[in-house]
Design a protein around this motif. Sequence first.
Motif, mmCIF file in Angstrom:
data_model
loop_
_atom_site.group_PDB
_atom_site.id
_atom_site.type_symbol
_atom_site.label_atom_id
_atom_site.label_comp_id
_atom_site.label_asym_id
_atom_site.label_seq_id
_atom_site.Cartn_x
_atom_site.Cartn_y
_atom_site.Cartn_z
ATOM 1 N N PHE A 1 0.818 -1.212 0.000
ATOM 2 C CA PHE A 1 0.000 0.000 0.000
ATOM 3 C C PHE A 1 0.854 1.265 0.000
ATOM 4 O O PHE A 1 0.496 2.265 -0.626
ATOM 5 C CB PHE A 1 -0.970 -0.003 1.178
ATOM 6 N N VAL A 2 1.992 1.241 0.672
ATOM 7 C CA VAL A 2 2.902 2.394 0.656
ATOM 8 C C VAL A 2 3.434 2.613 -0.757
ATOM 9 O O VAL A 2 3.432 3.741 -1.262
ATOM 10 C CB VAL A 2 4.052 2.212 1.676
ATOM 11 N N MET A 3 3.878 1.540 -1.416
ATOM 12 C CA MET A 3 4.411 1.684 -2.775
ATOM 13 C C MET A 3 3.322 2.122 -3.745
ATOM 14 O O MET A 3 3.555 2.987 -4.599
ATOM 15 C CB MET A 3 5.069 0.385 -3.238
ATOM 16 N N GLU A 4 2.133 1.561 -3.631
ATOM 17 C CA GLU A 4 1.035 1.985 -4.503
ATOM 18 C C GLU A 4 0.756 3.472 -4.320
ATOM 19 O O GLU A 4 0.524 4.194 -5.297
ATOM 20 C CB GLU A 4 -0.231 1.166 -4.208
ATOM 21 N N ASP A 5 0.773 3.948 -3.075
ATOM 22 C CA ASP A 5 0.542 5.359 -2.797
ATOM 23 C C ASP A 5 1.665 6.219 -3.374
ATOM 24 O O ASP A 5 1.402 7.272 -3.979
ATOM 25 C CB ASP A 5 0.409 5.578 -1.289
ATOM 26 N N LEU A 6 2.891 5.798 -3.213
ATOM 27 C CA LEU A 6 4.035 6.561 -3.748
ATOM 28 C C LEU A 6 3.951 6.703 -5.262
ATOM 29 O O LEU A 6 4.125 7.805 -5.789
ATOM 30 C CB LEU A 6 5.348 5.885 -3.372
ATOM 31 N N VAL A 7 3.706 5.606 -5.969
ATOM 32 C CA VAL A 7 3.668 5.695 -7.433
ATOM 33 C C VAL A 7 2.457 6.497 -7.901
ATOM 34 O O VAL A 7 2.537 7.205 -8.920
ATOM 35 C CB VAL A 7 3.746 4.305 -8.117
ATOM 36 N N ARG A 8 1.371 6.450 -7.165
ATOM 37 C CA ARG A 8 0.194 7.254 -7.491
ATOM 38 C C ARG A 8 0.505 8.743 -7.316
ATOM 39 O O ARG A 8 0.165 9.566 -8.165
ATOM 40 C CB ARG A 8 -0.983 6.824 -6.611
ATOM 41 N N ARG A 9 1.202 9.081 -6.241
ATOM 42 C CA ARG A 9 1.533 10.484 -5.965
ATOM 43 C C ARG A 9 2.453 11.101 -7.018
ATOM 44 O O ARG A 9 2.392 12.299 -7.250
ATOM 45 C CB ARG A 9 2.176 10.622 -4.592
ATOM 46 N N VAL A 10 3.320 10.279 -7.618
ATOM 47 C CA VAL A 10 4.217 10.816 -8.652
ATOM 48 C C VAL A 10 3.689 10.554 -10.059
ATOM 49 O O VAL A 10 4.382 10.809 -11.044
ATOM 50 C CB VAL A 10 5.668 10.277 -8.490
ATOM 51 N N PHE B 1 4.155 -0.999 15.139
ATOM 52 C CA PHE B 1 3.855 -0.688 13.749
ATOM 53 C C PHE B 1 4.511 0.619 13.315
ATOM 54 O O PHE B 1 4.707 0.837 12.124
ATOM 55 C CB PHE B 1 2.337 -0.664 13.531
ATOM 56 N N ASP B 2 4.871 1.482 14.270
ATOM 57 C CA ASP B 2 5.561 2.734 13.941
ATOM 58 C C ASP B 2 6.934 2.451 13.338
ATOM 59 O O ASP B 2 7.287 3.003 12.293
ATOM 60 C CB ASP B 2 5.718 3.621 15.181
ATOM 61 N N ASP B 3 7.732 1.610 13.999
ATOM 62 C CA ASP B 3 9.059 1.286 13.483
ATOM 63 C C ASP B 3 8.970 0.553 12.151
ATOM 64 O O ASP B 3 9.758 0.809 11.239
ATOM 65 C CB ASP B 3 9.848 0.439 14.478
ATOM 66 N N THR B 4 8.024 -0.352 12.041
ATOM 67 C CA THR B 4 7.859 -1.089 10.787
ATOM 68 C C THR B 4 7.489 -0.125 9.667
ATOM 69 O O THR B 4 8.055 -0.192 8.574
ATOM 70 C CB THR B 4 6.800 -2.193 10.926
ATOM 71 N N TYR B 5 6.572 0.795 9.935
ATOM 72 C CA TYR B 5 6.197 1.778 8.920
ATOM 73 C C TYR B 5 7.397 2.634 8.524
ATOM 74 O O TYR B 5 7.611 2.909 7.342
ATOM 75 C CB TYR B 5 5.047 2.669 9.401
ATOM 76 N N ARG B 6 8.197 3.058 9.490
ATOM 77 C CA ARG B 6 9.375 3.879 9.184
ATOM 78 C C ARG B 6 10.295 3.133 8.227
ATOM 79 O O ARG B 6 10.713 3.670 7.203
ATOM 80 C CB ARG B 6 10.130 4.237 10.462
ATOM 81 N N ASP B 7 10.597 1.886 8.538
ATOM 82 C CA ASP B 7 11.473 1.092 7.673
ATOM 83 C C ASP B 7 10.862 0.907 6.287
ATOM 84 O O ASP B 7 11.531 1.091 5.264
ATOM 85 C CB ASP B 7 11.725 -0.289 8.284
ATOM 86 N N VAL B 8 9.601 0.534 6.240
ATOM 87 C CA VAL B 8 8.921 0.273 4.971
ATOM 88 C C VAL B 8 8.856 1.536 4.126
ATOM 89 O O VAL B 8 9.176 1.512 2.928
ATOM 90 C CB VAL B 8 7.507 -0.308 5.214
ATOM 91 N N SER B 9 8.477 2.653 4.714
ATOM 92 C CA SER B 9 8.319 3.875 3.919
ATOM 93 C C SER B 9 9.651 4.380 3.379
ATOM 94 O O SER B 9 9.749 4.742 2.201
ATOM 95 C CB SER B 9 7.594 4.960 4.722
ATOM 96 N N VAL B 10 10.697 4.382 4.207
ATOM 97 C CA VAL B 10 12.015 4.831 3.740
ATOM 98 C C VAL B 10 12.523 3.910 2.627
ATOM 99 O O VAL B 10 13.048 4.372 1.611
ATOM 100 C CB VAL B 10 13.013 4.907 4.913
ATOM 101 N N ALA B 11 12.353 2.609 2.805
ATOM 102 C CA ALA B 11 12.842 1.658 1.805
ATOM 103 C C ALA B 11 12.043 1.743 0.505
ATOM 104 O O ALA B 11 12.620 1.645 -0.583
ATOM 105 C CB ALA B 11 12.814 0.243 2.367
ATOM 106 N N CYS B 12 10.743 1.936 0.595
ATOM 107 C CA CYS B 12 9.933 2.058 -0.622
ATOM 108 C C CYS B 12 10.289 3.330 -1.391
ATOM 109 O O CYS B 12 10.363 3.311 -2.624
ATOM 110 C CB CYS B 12 8.444 2.014 -0.292
#
Length: 164
Positions: A20-29, A144-155
């Motif tokens: 969902f993070v990657m889908e949101d990122l590609v949608r935003r750009v 879930f905060d730490d997991t989100y941080r890792d996932v969002s930065v990596a995506c």
Amino acid sequence: MHRILFVCLGNICRSTMAQFVMEDLVRRVGLEGEFIVDSAGTCDEELGNPPHYGTVNKLNEVGVPVGRHRARLIRAGEYADWDYIVYMDSSNGRDLRRIFSGDPEGKCVKLLSFVPEDSPLRPRARMHDGSVRDVADPWWTHNFDDTYRDVSVACVAMLESLEK
């Protein structure tokens, strides 16, 4: 077209968050037409279940849309369907190599390996020995905060590398 499959153990926490993070990122750009993004798990314990409420709550908190998804199991026959099979931890990597009888095209990549060495991500994406750190499973950590941080930065880092 970039085809990305995110993989974790049960496909209800980390891999769906990354999807969902990657889908949101590609949608935003404005690149949603250039990407196919999905997620799967390496075990069948959560088959058919929706994303974990902790993942849903965290993504809602940060404004990332949560799509419709039910946990599914990755199949050996889908190796050819993906350009990148992005896993969350070393155990997932071992499972993928077993499921695919190896990784002949080098498609299986740990998520945090996309984060550059000089990233401000704390704690760093790499261990002292240079190995890539795992994305912690919030099923066990409840963080879930730490997991989100890792996932969002990596995506973000992955998208930047694919745009070059």
